[in-house]
Design an enzyme around this catalytic site. Structure first.
Site, PDB file in Angstrom:
ATOM      1  N   ARG A   1      60.640-135.993 -51.964  1.00  0.00           N
ATOM      2  CA  ARG A   1      60.741-135.337 -50.688  1.00  0.00           C
ATOM      3  C   ARG A   1      59.633-134.741 -50.133  1.00  0.00           C
ATOM      4  O   ARG A   1      59.373-133.944 -51.369  1.00  0.00           O
ATOM      5  CB  ARG A   1      61.685-134.215 -49.924  1.00  0.00           C
ATOM      6  CG  ARG A   1      62.801-135.510 -49.825  1.00  0.00           C
ATOM      7  CD  ARG A   1      64.502-135.304 -50.064  1.00  0.00           C
ATOM      8  NE  ARG A   1      65.366-135.625 -50.124  1.00  0.00           N
ATOM      9  CZ  ARG A   1      65.771-136.524 -49.206  1.00  0.00           C
ATOM     10  NH1 ARG A   1      65.612-136.695 -47.787  1.00  0.00           N
ATOM     11  NH2 ARG A   1      66.951-137.400 -49.396  1.00  0.00           N
ATOM     12  N   VAL A   2      59.087-134.835 -48.588  1.00  0.00           N
ATOM     13  CA  VAL A   2      58.116-133.397 -48.488  1.00  0.00           C
ATOM     14  C   VAL A   2      58.992-131.935 -48.201  1.00  0.00           C
ATOM     15  O   VAL A   2      60.007-132.597 -48.043  1.00  0.00           O
ATOM     16  CB  VAL A   2      56.816-134.097 -47.696  1.00  0.00           C
ATOM     17  CG1 VAL A   2      56.474-133.029 -46.985  1.00  0.00           C
ATOM     18  CG2 VAL A   2      56.224-135.347 -48.052  1.00  0.00           C
TER      19      VAL A   2
ATOM     20  N   ASP B   1      50.402-132.984 -51.923  1.00  0.00           N
ATOM     21  CA  ASP B   1      49.433-133.084 -52.576  1.00  0.00           C
ATOM     22  C   ASP B   1      48.063-132.354 -53.117  1.00  0.00           C
ATOM     23  O   ASP B   1      47.365-132.722 -53.435  1.00  0.00           O
ATOM     24  CB  ASP B   1      48.781-134.790 -53.437  1.00  0.00           C
ATOM     25  CG  ASP B   1      50.671-136.181 -53.523  1.00  0.00           C
ATOM     26  OD1 ASP B   1      51.757-134.459 -54.257  1.00  0.00           O
ATOM     27  OD2 ASP B   1      50.704-136.403 -53.301  1.00  0.00           O
TER      28      ASP B   1
ATOM     29  N   GLY C   1      64.262-138.231 -64.711  1.00  0.00           N
ATOM     30  CA  GLY C   1      64.371-136.389 -64.882  1.00  0.00           C
ATOM     31  C   GLY C   1      63.489-136.429 -66.513  1.00  0.00           C
ATOM     32  O   GLY C   1      63.793-135.701 -66.676  1.00  0.00           O
ATOM     33  N   SER C   2      62.462-137.702 -66.453  1.00  0.00           N
ATOM     34  CA  SER C   2      61.960-137.335 -67.516  1.00  0.00           C
ATOM     35  C   SER C   2      61.291-136.216 -67.893  1.00  0.00           C
ATOM     36  O   SER C   2      60.652-135.932 -69.104  1.00  0.00           O
ATOM     37  CB  SER C   2      60.457-138.409 -68.137  1.00  0.00           C
ATOM     38  OG  SER C   2      59.641-138.726 -67.243  1.00  0.00           O
ATOM     39  N   ASN C   3      60.146-135.572 -67.157  1.00  0.00           N
ATOM     40  CA  ASN C   3      59.196-133.940 -66.917  1.00  0.00           C
ATOM     41  C   ASN C   3      60.304-132.898 -66.939  1.00  0.00           C
ATOM     42  O   ASN C   3      59.752-132.738 -68.625  1.00  0.00           O
ATOM     43  CB  ASN C   3      58.607-134.087 -66.091  1.00  0.00           C
ATOM     44  CG  ASN C   3      57.374-134.772 -65.550  1.00  0.00           C
ATOM     45  OD1 ASN C   3      56.772-134.660 -66.696  1.00  0.00           O
ATOM     46  ND2 ASN C   3      57.582-136.055 -64.436  1.00  0.00           N
TER      47      ASN C   3
ATOM     48  N   ASN D   1      54.043-128.534 -58.239  1.00  0.00           N
ATOM     49  CA  ASN D   1      54.453-130.153 -58.292  1.00  0.00           C
ATOM     50  C   ASN D   1      53.649-130.965 -59.084  1.00  0.00           C
ATOM     51  O   ASN D   1      52.276-130.607 -59.966  1.00  0.00           O
ATOM     52  CB  ASN D   1      53.897-131.414 -57.274  1.00  0.00           C
ATOM     53  CG  ASN D   1      54.224-131.992 -56.756  1.00  0.00           C
ATOM     54  OD1 ASN D   1      55.175-132.558 -57.244  1.00  0.00           O
ATOM     55  ND2 ASN D   1      53.470-133.016 -56.395  1.00  0.00           N
TER      56      ASN D   1
ATOM     57  N   HIS E   1      52.227-134.192 -60.510  1.00  0.00           N
ATOM     58  CA  HIS E   1      52.307-135.423 -59.677  1.00  0.00           C
ATOM     59  C   HIS E   1      50.858-136.561 -60.152  1.00  0.00           C
ATOM     60  O   HIS E   1      49.590-136.225 -61.196  1.00  0.00           O
ATOM     61  CB  HIS E   1      50.728-135.364 -58.888  1.00  0.00           C
ATOM     62  CG  HIS E   1      50.393-136.448 -57.274  1.00  0.00           C
ATOM     63  ND1 HIS E   1      51.291-137.183 -56.730  1.00  0.00           N
ATOM     64  CD2 HIS E   1      49.137-137.409 -57.339  1.00  0.00           C
ATOM     65  CE1 HIS E   1      50.413-138.413 -56.167  1.00  0.00           C
ATOM     66  NE2 HIS E   1      49.348-138.412 -56.724  1.00  0.00           N
TER      67      HIS E   1
HETATM   68  C1  GRF Z   1      56.923-138.707 -62.127  1.00  0.00           C
HETATM   69  O1  GRF Z   1      55.440-139.891 -62.253  1.00  0.00           O
HETATM   70  C2  GRF Z   1      55.556-137.487 -60.878  1.00  0.00           C
HETATM   71  O2  GRF Z   1      54.811-137.349 -61.092  1.00  0.00           O
HETATM   72  C3  GRF Z   1      56.149-138.229 -60.034  1.00  0.00           C
HETATM   73  O3  GRF Z   1      57.176-138.589 -60.239  1.00  0.00           O
HETATM   74  C4  GRF Z   1      57.434-138.935 -61.627  1.00  0.00           C
HETATM   75  C5  GRF Z   1      59.207-138.709 -61.610  1.00  0.00           C
HETATM   76  O4  GRF Z   1      59.274-138.819 -63.133  1.00  0.00           O
HETATM   77  N1  GRF Z   1      56.234-136.887 -59.446  1.00  0.00           N
HETATM   78  P1  GRF Z   1      60.286-138.417 -63.799  1.00  0.00           P
HETATM   79  O5  GRF Z   1      62.169-138.627 -63.373  1.00  0.00           O
HETATM   80  O6  GRF Z   1      60.669-136.583 -64.036  1.00  0.00           O
HETATM   81  O7  GRF Z   1      61.159-138.896 -65.629  1.00  0.00           O
END
Ligand code: GRF
Length: 214
Positions: A101-102, A155, A19-21, A117, A119
């Protein structure tokens, strides 16, 4: 006196892990770098996801939703349940941020042009998993990350924004993924902002991503 309240741009996150994003976007909303955006729901396919804790700590509704019997996709009743749950909160945008998941045709058609998304590669290079390992094995000189619209090709949807990251001779997967992740945290908020402000509109967008150099 008539008061006009600007309706906030409503975002749903789908997550599976760290969950860092998600956290980076929450922080940008808190510090007002990202304005008029509200995360209305976080859904995880994994009850143990740290992302759920992060959301709850920030008073964002966060739920685990049973993803069904398959490990890599959402389908059948579980898919229907995801669609129904998300529709209820009337989202403007759905962000897949580490959702492992797709998502398939039915889900995509239910939220036409509203799914993005993040990536960890410079798409179209290295779609799929283990991107950093493959980048190092191929001795690439640069890699990066991409935020793109989601279509039925994994993707493969129109790219919105990319950040480049140099690859150094002594890089390891760990070092490289850390530097790429820092950039992910920047471009995901940027993409949400561009879409919320209608500066990026799916129909007019031509897969010509904004590029941030390293
Ligand atoms: C990230 O590297 C994102 O690009 C990929 O999965 C990872 C998720 O990281 N799809 P986080 O859970 O947001 O830390």
């Amino acid at each position: 006196m008539i008061l006009f309240f600007k309706r906030k741009f409503r975002v749903v996150f789908l997550v599976s892990g760290r969950g860092s994003n998600l956290e980076a976007v929450i922080n940008n909303i808190k510090n007002k770098k990202l304005k008029n955006v509200k995360i209305v729901l976080v859904i995880s396919d994994n009850p143990e996801a740290k992302a759920l804790e992060i959301a709850k700590k920030n008073k964002i509704r966060a739920i685990y939703l049973y993803p069904g019997e398959y490990k890599t996709k959402l389908c059948g009743e579980a898919e229907d349940n995801y669609i129904k749950t998300i529709k209820k909160v009337k989202p403007d945008l759905i962000v897949l941020a580490g959702f492992m998941r797709v998502v398939k045709e039915k889900f995509i058609k239910s939220f036409q042009n509203k799914i993005i998304n993040i990536h960890p590669s410079l798409l179209p290079k290295y779609p799929g998993l283990n991107t950093h390992k493959r980048v190092l094995e191929a001795r690439e000189k640069e890699t990066g990350c991409t935020v793109h619209f989601v279509n039925e090709i994994v993707d493969g949807g129109k790219r919105i924004i990319q950040a480049k990251v140099k690859v150094y001779p002594d890089d390891t997967e760990e070092k490289l993924s850390k530097r790429v992740l820092e950039k992910e945290h920047i471009i995901l908020s940027k993409a949400i902002e561009l879409i919320a402000q209608k500066k990026v509109v799916y129909e007019n967008w031509n897969d010509n991503p904004i590029i941030i150099e390293d």
